[in-house]
Design a protein around this motif. Structure first.
Motif, PDB file in Angstrom:
ATOM      1  N   GLY A  63       0.796  -1.217   0.000  1.00 41.87           N
ATOM      2  CA  GLY A  63       0.000   0.000   0.000  1.00 41.87           C
ATOM      3  C   GLY A  63       0.829   1.268   0.000  1.00 41.87           C
ATOM      4  O   GLY A  63       0.341   2.336  -0.392  1.00 41.87           O
ATOM      5  N   PHE A  64       2.090   1.195   0.440  1.00 45.57           N
ATOM      6  CA  PHE A  64       2.965   2.372   0.475  1.00 45.57           C
ATOM      7  C   PHE A  64       3.767   2.536  -0.814  1.00 45.57           C
ATOM      8  O   PHE A  64       4.496   3.517  -0.963  1.00 45.57           O
ATOM      9  CB  PHE A  64       3.937   2.272   1.659  1.00 45.57           C
ATOM     10  CG  PHE A  64       3.272   2.366   2.997  1.00 45.57           C
ATOM     11  CD1 PHE A  64       3.002   3.605   3.572  1.00 45.57           C
ATOM     12  CD2 PHE A  64       2.882   1.224   3.682  1.00 45.57           C
ATOM     13  CE1 PHE A  64       2.382   3.698   4.803  1.00 45.57           C
ATOM     14  CE2 PHE A  64       2.259   1.305   4.916  1.00 45.57           C
ATOM     15  CZ  PHE A  64       2.009   2.537   5.479  1.00 45.57           C
ATOM     16  N   ILE A  65       3.664   1.577  -1.717  1.00 39.61           N
ATOM     17  CA  ILE A  65       4.430   1.638  -2.959  1.00 39.61           C
ATOM     18  C   ILE A  65       3.552   2.211  -4.068  1.00 39.61           C
ATOM     19  O   ILE A  65       2.426   1.740  -4.274  1.00 39.61           O
ATOM     20  CB  ILE A  65       4.928   0.226  -3.356  1.00 39.61           C
ATOM     21  CG1 ILE A  65       5.766  -0.377  -2.228  1.00 39.61           C
ATOM     22  CG2 ILE A  65       5.740   0.273  -4.649  1.00 39.61           C
ATOM     23  CD1 ILE A  65       6.142  -1.827  -2.459  1.00 39.61           C
ATOM     24  N   PRO A  66       4.016   3.246  -4.779  1.00 42.96           N
ATOM     25  CA  PRO A  66       3.236   3.777  -5.904  1.00 42.96           C
ATOM     26  C   PRO A  66       2.911   2.677  -6.913  1.00 42.96           C
ATOM     27  O   PRO A  66       3.717   1.772  -7.147  1.00 42.96           O
ATOM     28  CB  PRO A  66       4.175   4.838  -6.511  1.00 42.96           C
ATOM     29  CG  PRO A  66       5.073   5.230  -5.377  1.00 42.96           C
ATOM     30  CD  PRO A  66       5.255   3.992  -4.546  1.00 42.96           C
ATOM     31  N   HIS A  67       1.727   2.773  -7.490  1.00 42.98           N
ATOM     32  CA  HIS A  67       1.214   1.699  -8.355  1.00 42.98           C
ATOM     33  C   HIS A  67       2.166   1.388  -9.515  1.00 42.98           C
ATOM     34  O   HIS A  67       2.357   0.215  -9.882  1.00 42.98           O
ATOM     35  CB  HIS A  67      -0.164   2.091  -8.906  1.00 42.98           C
ATOM     36  CG  HIS A  67      -0.773   1.022  -9.757  1.00 42.98           C
ATOM     37  ND1 HIS A  67      -1.257  -0.168  -9.238  1.00 42.98           N
ATOM     38  CD2 HIS A  67      -0.957   0.956 -11.117  1.00 42.98           C
ATOM     39  CE1 HIS A  67      -1.717  -0.918 -10.223  1.00 42.98           C
ATOM     40  NE2 HIS A  67      -1.557  -0.258 -11.367  1.00 42.98           N
ATOM     41  N   LYS A  68       2.793   2.410 -10.079  1.00 45.10           N
ATOM     42  CA  LYS A  68       3.650   2.174 -11.243  1.00 45.10           C
ATOM     43  C   LYS A  68       4.953   1.456 -10.881  1.00 45.10           C
ATOM     44  O   LYS A  68       5.655   0.945 -11.767  1.00 45.10           O
ATOM     45  CB  LYS A  68       3.961   3.503 -11.938  1.00 45.10           C
ATOM     46  CG  LYS A  68       4.750   4.487 -11.096  1.00 45.10           C
ATOM     47  CD  LYS A  68       5.041   5.757 -11.899  1.00 45.10           C
ATOM     48  CE  LYS A  68       5.838   6.766 -11.079  1.00 45.10           C
ATOM     49  NZ  LYS A  68       6.142   7.978 -11.854  1.00 45.10           N
ATOM     50  N   PHE A  69       5.302   1.424  -9.565  1.00 44.06           N
ATOM     51  CA  PHE A  69       6.529   0.749  -9.144  1.00 44.06           C
ATOM     52  C   PHE A  69       6.263  -0.626  -8.526  1.00 44.06           C
ATOM     53  O   PHE A  69       7.208  -1.303  -8.115  1.00 44.06           O
ATOM     54  CB  PHE A  69       7.288   1.609  -8.122  1.00 44.06           C
ATOM     55  CG  PHE A  69       7.801   2.902  -8.676  1.00 44.06           C
ATOM     56  CD1 PHE A  69       8.652   2.917  -9.760  1.00 44.06           C
ATOM     57  CD2 PHE A  69       7.410   4.104  -8.106  1.00 44.06           C
ATOM     58  CE1 PHE A  69       9.127   4.113 -10.280  1.00 44.06           C
ATOM     59  CE2 PHE A  69       7.874   5.309  -8.607  1.00 44.06           C
ATOM     60  CZ  PHE A  69       8.734   5.314  -9.706  1.00 44.06           C
ATOM     61  N   VAL A  70       5.003  -1.023  -8.438  1.00 43.31           N
ATOM     62  CA  VAL A  70       4.675  -2.297  -7.779  1.00 43.31           C
ATOM     63  C   VAL A  70       5.305  -3.475  -8.517  1.00 43.31           C
ATOM     64  O   VAL A  70       5.890  -4.376  -7.905  1.00 43.31           O
ATOM     65  CB  VAL A  70       3.144  -2.479  -7.689  1.00 43.31           C
ATOM     66  CG1 VAL A  70       2.803  -3.907  -7.239  1.00 43.31           C
ATOM     67  CG2 VAL A  70       2.551  -1.476  -6.709  1.00 43.31           C
ATOM     68  N   GLY A  71       5.204  -3.477  -9.846  1.00 41.86           N
ATOM     69  CA  GLY A  71       5.754  -4.582 -10.635  1.00 41.86           C
ATOM     70  C   GLY A  71       7.258  -4.705 -10.482  1.00 41.86           C
ATOM     71  O   GLY A  71       7.787  -5.806 -10.281  1.00 41.86           O
ATOM     72  N   LYS A  72       7.949  -3.563 -10.572  1.00 35.46           N
ATOM     73  CA  LYS A  72       9.414  -3.573 -10.454  1.00 35.46           C
ATOM     74  C   LYS A  72       9.842  -3.980  -9.045  1.00 35.46           C
ATOM     75  O   LYS A  72      10.805  -4.740  -8.866  1.00 35.46           O
ATOM     76  CB  LYS A  72       9.964  -2.182 -10.792  1.00 35.46           C
ATOM     77  CG  LYS A  72      11.467  -2.153 -10.998  1.00 35.46           C
ATOM     78  CD  LYS A  72      11.856  -2.944 -12.236  1.00 35.46           C
ATOM     79  CE  LYS A  72      13.349  -2.872 -12.485  1.00 35.46           C
ATOM     80  NZ  LYS A  72      13.753  -3.662 -13.659  1.00 35.46           N
TER      81      LYS A  72
END
Length: 357
Positions: A193-202
């Motif tokens: 939840g603290f990780i921006p959506h665009k960085f979740v995959g990486k």
């Protein structure tokens, strides 16, 4: 194009190495200003670190059981009881013997020192033909070794005593492990939840890469260290060496440290073999036994159990070990390779090398 990508990769690694070195240099220089804060945080976080490590090691077993349609709660309870029951039984059987050997070693320490002084005197008599300045240099070297060993022994004994005196920490760890295993998915989603959506995959890719390399390394090293401890104890018992159990535990723990660990573990065994009996033959057999263990461990066990989980050049590992030992002593030596592995994975995945695309 390939050569340009390779040059770019090397340049990034050089910059990363320089920045890391500068960061560590600043930490060392400013250590007196934050040492108390660091010590407080370490005492506060140590049960969480230990519990996280235990939960990390046990979780794949629970995942395996889950694949066999065994209820997760039952699987957690079974592994939890099996692990802590086994650890408790080992402590119950081994801890009194270790304490007895430590006390006996402490009581006999003056006798060992007398034998050590006699040995030093024999060395002086044997080298009496050498110039006086050579003896002065020998005095400086021997004094430096004595001071280093004294500091190391003091740290090890005080650390050993503190570990087993921390009743509250030992009581808290099983509770933390249970909740870490039980609420693993909830905690993972909470962190996501603290990780921006665009960085979740990486981020997920990096974490899986760290888990793949570091997890295999830690589990493999623990199995290898257990083998080293058991075989060392059997050999020391066979040779009728004093303090066999204590020396075998030291051999297993120090074996976690690559390259230098076997040497550090062999030193106490050789010293005890000499000071308790003074027999060169026993020292020879102790060294042969340790050498056989290391040959089996290095050529048979480690390549198959640990494998290539840490694909880092030996020069980089040795540098990390020297740096970790200089900064944090034995703890730094133990954590140097895992931290280096995490750093390598992060750099390879977070920095978008053209060669990785």
């Amino acid at each position: 194009m390939i050569h340009q990508d390779r040059r770019y990769r090397y340049l990034i690694w050089i910059i990363f190495g320089i920045l890391t070195f500068l960061f560590i240099y600043l930490l060392v220089k400013t250590y007196p200003f934050y040492s108390e804060i660091f010590s407080f945080l370490w005492r506060l976080l140590i049960p969480f670190i230990i519990a996280s490590l235990i939960a990390y090691l046990l979780y794949p077993v629970i995942e395996k059981l889950d694949h066999y349609n065994i209820h997760r709660g039952i699987a957690i309870l079974f592994i939890y009881i099996l692990f802590f029951g086994g650890v408790g039984f080992l402590i119950y059987r081994i801890y009194p013997q270790v304490i007895h050997q430590v006390r006996d070693l402490t009581n006999n320490f003056p006798l060992f020192m007398d034998m050590y002084r006699n040995s030093i005197q024999q060395v002086y008599n044997f080298t009496s033909f050498l110039p006086e300045n050579v003896h002065d240099k020998m005095d400086d070297i021997i004094l430096g070794i004595e001071n280093s060993l004294d500091i190391l022994l003091s740290k090890l004994i005080s650390g050993f005593t503190r570990i087993f005196d921390m009743v509250i920490v030992i009581t808290v760890i099983p509770v933390l492990v249970f909740y870490f295993l039980k609420d693993y998915d909830k905690m993972k989603n909470f962190v996501k939840g603290f990780i921006p959506h665009k960085f979740v995959g990486k981020t997920s890719e990096v974490i899986h890469a760290i888990d793949d390399s570091l997890g295999k390394y830690i589990r493999g090293q623990l199995i290898v260290c257990l083998f080293v401890s058991i075989t060392s104890m059997l050999i020391f018992k066979l040779l009728d060496l004093e303090y066999a159990l204590l020396l075998a535990i030291v051999m297993g723990i120090t074996n976690i440290i690559p390259y230098f660990g076997p040497i550090l573990g062999a030193i106490p065994a050789v010293i005890i073999a000499y000071t308790t009996t003074g027999q060169i033959k026993l020292i020879f057999f102790v060294l042969i036994g340790i050498l056989v263990i290391q040959i089996i461990e290095g050529n048979l066990l480690s390549p198959y159990i640990v494998g290539k989980s840490v694909a880092i050049h030996p020069v980089a590992i040795i540098f990390a070990l020297l740096l970790g030992g200089e900064l944090f002593g034995v703890i730094g030596l133990i954590f140097a390779v895992p931290l280096l592995t995490i750093g390598k994975v992060i750099v390879n995945h977070v920095i978008a090398f053209p060669g990785n695309r």
